[in-house]
Write a protein that holds these residues in place. Structure first.
Motif, short mmCIF file in Angstrom:
data_model
loop_
_atom_site.label_atom_id
_atom_site.label_comp_id
_atom_site.label_asym_id
_atom_site.label_seq_id
_atom_site.Cartn_x
_atom_site.Cartn_y
_atom_site.Cartn_z
N SER A 1 5.02 24.05 106.40
CA SER A 1 6.37 24.17 106.97
C SER A 1 6.70 23.00 107.90
N ILE A 2 5.70 22.27 108.36
CA ILE A 2 6.02 21.12 109.24
C ILE A 2 5.69 19.78 108.55
N GLY A 3 5.14 19.83 107.32
CA GLY A 3 4.77 18.58 106.65
C GLY A 3 5.55 18.43 105.34
N HIS A 4 5.18 17.44 104.57
CA HIS A 4 5.81 17.33 103.25
C HIS A 4 4.73 17.10 102.20
N ARG A 5 4.96 17.71 101.03
CA ARG A 5 3.98 17.61 99.96
C ARG A 5 4.22 16.32 99.19
N ARG A 6 3.14 15.64 98.85
CA ARG A 6 3.32 14.48 97.97
C ARG A 6 2.14 14.32 97.03
N GLU A 7 2.47 13.71 95.88
CA GLU A 7 1.43 13.49 94.86
C GLU A 7 0.59 12.28 95.28
N VAL A 8 -0.68 12.27 94.88
CA VAL A 8 -1.50 11.06 95.11
C VAL A 8 -2.14 10.63 93.79
N ARG A 9 -2.37 9.32 93.65
CA ARG A 9 -2.92 8.74 92.43
C ARG A 9 -4.37 8.33 92.70
N PRO A 10 -5.21 8.26 91.68
CA PRO A 10 -6.60 7.84 91.91
C PRO A 10 -6.64 6.46 92.59
N GLY A 11 -7.46 6.33 93.62
CA GLY A 11 -7.61 5.04 94.33
C GLY A 11 -6.58 4.82 95.41
N GLU A 12 -5.60 5.72 95.54
CA GLU A 12 -4.54 5.51 96.55
C GLU A 12 -5.13 5.65 97.96
N LEU A 13 -4.82 4.66 98.81
CA LEU A 13 -5.35 4.66 100.18
C LEU A 13 -4.42 5.48 101.07
N LEU A 14 -4.98 6.49 101.77
CA LEU A 14 -4.14 7.29 102.69
C LEU A 14 -4.15 6.69 104.09
N PHE A 15 -5.30 6.20 104.51
CA PHE A 15 -5.38 5.39 105.74
C PHE A 15 -6.67 4.60 105.71
N ARG B 1 -12.09 5.26 106.28
CA ARG B 1 -11.07 5.01 105.25
C ARG B 1 -10.92 6.28 104.42
N ALA B 2 -9.67 6.65 104.07
CA ALA B 2 -9.44 7.86 103.25
C ALA B 2 -8.73 7.45 101.97
N ARG B 3 -9.26 7.92 100.82
CA ARG B 3 -8.71 7.48 99.53
C ARG B 3 -8.75 8.64 98.54
N ALA B 4 -7.68 8.73 97.73
CA ALA B 4 -7.66 9.78 96.71
C ALA B 4 -8.65 9.43 95.61
N VAL B 5 -9.42 10.42 95.16
CA VAL B 5 -10.41 10.17 94.10
C VAL B 5 -9.74 10.30 92.73
N ARG B 6 -8.86 11.28 92.60
CA ARG B 6 -8.17 11.48 91.31
C ARG B 6 -6.75 11.99 91.55
N ASP B 7 -6.04 12.22 90.45
CA ASP B 7 -4.67 12.73 90.59
C ASP B 7 -4.71 14.02 91.40
N GLY B 8 -3.77 14.18 92.30
CA GLY B 8 -3.75 15.40 93.10
C GLY B 8 -2.51 15.45 93.97
N ALA B 9 -2.56 16.32 94.99
CA ALA B 9 -1.42 16.45 95.90
C ALA B 9 -1.95 16.77 97.30
N VAL B 10 -1.20 16.27 98.29
CA VAL B 10 -1.57 16.55 99.69
C VAL B 10 -0.32 16.99 100.45
N ILE B 11 -0.55 17.65 101.59
CA ILE B 11 0.55 17.87 102.54
C ILE B 11 0.31 16.87 103.66
N ALA B 12 1.30 16.03 103.90
CA ALA B 12 1.16 15.02 104.97
C ALA B 12 1.94 15.50 106.20
N VAL B 13 1.28 15.43 107.36
CA VAL B 13 1.92 15.88 108.60
C VAL B 13 1.86 14.76 109.62
N ASP B 14 3.00 14.49 110.21
CA ASP B 14 3.09 13.48 111.25
C ASP B 14 2.25 13.93 112.46
#
Ligand code: FAD
Length: 548
Positions: free
Chosen positions: A21-35, A88-101
């Motif tokens: 309810s306070i974040g937003h859902r987004r898709e992630v791709r394999p190898g995508e760097l989150l931080f 370092r945080a990275r997506a391993v495969r196709d998926g989805a996360v909720i990102a919160v500020d």
């Protein structure tokens, strides 16, 4: 639940729903760097589908830390402060996360007690694990002969910053690093970060800013409360004030915890029957203050208070100034220390600054020494003479008459196992992990004596950190801050106190400016009393804010 499960818990669907309810859902791709390592103000991520791997870069390789799966989440203690990411945080495969500020996450943990407990416990345990594994790309190159190296080492350790130490005098591989980063032996201490930067003999301020220990200040804002000093008193004031909705900014020149933060084990603080290290206590208090929304700026020294302007102006060593309606002075005191290079090594490991029952138990049937000629040294000598086998009292002067009460001198003279040694000065402290031997010198004859002493009590008094208040609030003859009932009518007249009421408890000679803890005149020099004063004064800060 075991420690690993607490550090990496799986959230329930209901908990994930509340975070969504306070974040937003987004898709992630394999190898995508989150931080990445070194990123500041990163988002908090909950894995909905797929996997997020956490790794620590090491040269061209990566060391795995953990893989977060559906229902698990990223982050550690840096989620509550502006500290840079250690991993370092990275997506391993196709998926989805909720990102919160990060700010929204802080607001969530303030209002949702169930999530607050789960997330904060995990964040603390993860930082502890990173520290234990020394998971950092930061290397400190220094020399054990250099005072600046000791200062930076202490700063990093006390601020819970993992780093690898290499000594230019003893570590064979250090020359390779010096050559690679084009720094010379004379530049030490040098901070080298594999992720890019090199700091030669940095100031604490520069280092704090590089690590993200101090947030960017909004200098236009007028704060409800500025707390100066993040020892037990200042942190307590910050926790209570922030939890009661005040906008609080804390300045700390070195590290949270103050003097208590340097204690290896505090055993007389309520609720910790087996004791707690000063660092653990202050780390928790800092997390608590930040959780409630207090802004804590570390490595920022206050150099002056301008009490003629309203709101008050607080001046920092880097030239910035901050405006605030009320102030809590919690800058504590500095125990006078002996000018010996090995002193810091033995503080808490044989060198002690108080002589209570607790310390007494450490020296049963031992030969011990006390440095100091004042009443606190006299009381310690009398008390410890009933426990230790022999007590040496060392003073630089020719006797005690000038500095100690007559009754204590008489007791010392009539106690067979107390030996007064006048005109003596300690020259060296020796030992491995703990103090084992002390050598002193006669100031007139130069004669030296070494004794097997494992406990040395330094009772040479404390100086308050109140230089920055010069010309503003009223101090006593030892430069501690006078407050409340200690301020006599003539004091208030001299300070041009303009209100119809007298100063509140712990209020100084300036309305809305309070002082708590060791810096306060006639305070009890204990962790519990500092915490008590810090929390009580917030009630009075509210009253002062209503009057302004
Ligand atoms: C080695 C040691 C062991 C101890 N053990 C015990 C114990 O077991 N039990 C017990 O009850 N008490 C113990 N004490 C005493 C206890 O630690 C103090 O009474 C307590 O820490 C006082 O808290 P405080 O917040 O008032 O001040 P401090 O702890 O002194 O904190 C003041 C803070 O203000 C910061 N500061 C100072 N000037 C500035 C400035 N101009 N700008 C920004 N920041 C500033 C300092 O860096 C410091 O962090 C011990 C003290 C020492 C030295």
């Amino acid at each position: 639940m075991d420690r690993a499960a607490q550090a990496f818990p799986k959230l329930t669907p209901a908990q994930i729903e509340r975070i969504s309810s306070i974040g937003h859902r987004r898709e992630v791709r394999p190898g995508e760097l989150l931080f990445d390592v070194g990123d500041q103000n990163t988002c908090f991520f909950v894995v909905v589908e797929g996997e997020i791997e956490i790794v620590r870069p090491s040269g061209d390789l990566e060391e795995p830390v953990v893989v977060h799966r559906a229902g698990e989440f990223t982050g550690e203690i840096n989620m509550l402060s502006a500290r840079r990411s250690l991993v370092r945080a990275r997506a391993v495969r196709d998926g989805a996360v909720i990102a919160v500020d990060r700010d929204d996450l802080r607001a969530l943990v303030r209002r949702d007690s169930e999530l607050s407990e789960i997330l904060l416990r995990a964040f603390i345990l993860r930082r502890v694990a990173l520290l234990a594994q020394n998971n950092s790309d930061m290397v400190l190159l220094g020399s054990h002969h250099s005072g600046s190296t000791q200062r930076i080492r202490e700063f990093l350790s006390r601020n819970g910053q993992p780093f690898l130490y290499q000594d230019v005098e003893t570590d064979p591989g250090v020359q390779v690093l010096l050559d690679r980063f084009h720094v010379g032996v004379n530049d030490v201490p040098v901070i080298v970060c594999r992720s890019g930067y090199v700091l030669k003999n940095p100031t604490v301020e520069t280092l704090a800013s590089q690590l993200g220990l101090t947030a960017e200040l909004d200098v236009k804002e007028v704060r409800d409360l500025v707390v100066v000093g993040a020892g037990p008193a200042g942190l307590a004031a910050a926790v209570y004030a922030a939890s009661e909705g005040l906008d609080v900014l804390v300045f700390e020149s070195t590290a949270p915890g103050g003097q208590a933060g340097t204690s290896s084990r505090i055993e007389n603080y309520l609720g910790f029957p087996t004791g707690i290290s000063g660092q653990a206590l202050s780390g928790r208090a800092l997390t608590q203050a930040e959780k409630f929304g207090a802004e804590v700026a570390i490595g920022r020294t206050v150099v002056r208070l301008d009490c003629d302007s309203r709101p008050y102006r607080i001046h920092l060593s880097d030239g910035q100034e901050v405006r605030t309606r009320t102030i809590v002075i919690a800058t504590g005191a500095r125990y006078r220390k002996l000018a010996l290079p090995s002193l810091a090594r033995f503080e808490g490991a044989g060198v002690l600054y108080s002589a209570t029952y607790l310390e007494g138990q450490l020296c049963k049937d031992e030969e011990i020494a006390i440095v100091g000629g004042g009443n606190s040294a006299g009381q310690a000598a009398v008390f410890l003479s009933g426990i230790a086998e022999r007590v040496h009292v060392l003073v630089r002067g020719p006797g005690l008459a000038e500095s100690m009460s007559r009754y204590l001198i008489q007791r010392i003279e009539s106690t067979a196992n107390v030996v007064l040694r006048t005109r003596r000065e300690i020259e060296t402290l020796e030992g491995n992990d703990d103090l084992q031997r002390v050598r002193w010198r006669h100031l007139d004859t130069g004669e030296r004596e070494t004794r097997d002493i494992r406990h040395l009590f330094l009772m040479t008094g404390a100086d308050p950190n109140t230089g920055w208040l010069e010309g503003c609030v009223l101090l006593d003859d030892k430069r501690f801050v006078k407050t409340g009932a200690d301020l006599l009518p003539e004091d208030l007249a001299g300070a041009h106190w303009a209100l119809p009421r007298r100063p509140y408890l712990m209020e100084t000679s300036i309305p809305g400016v309070f002082c708590v803890g060791d810096a306060r005149s006639s305070s009890v020099k204990r962790v519990a009393s500092a915490v008590g004063e810090g929390s009580i004064c917030v009630q009075l800060v509210h009253r002062a804010l209503h009057e302004l």
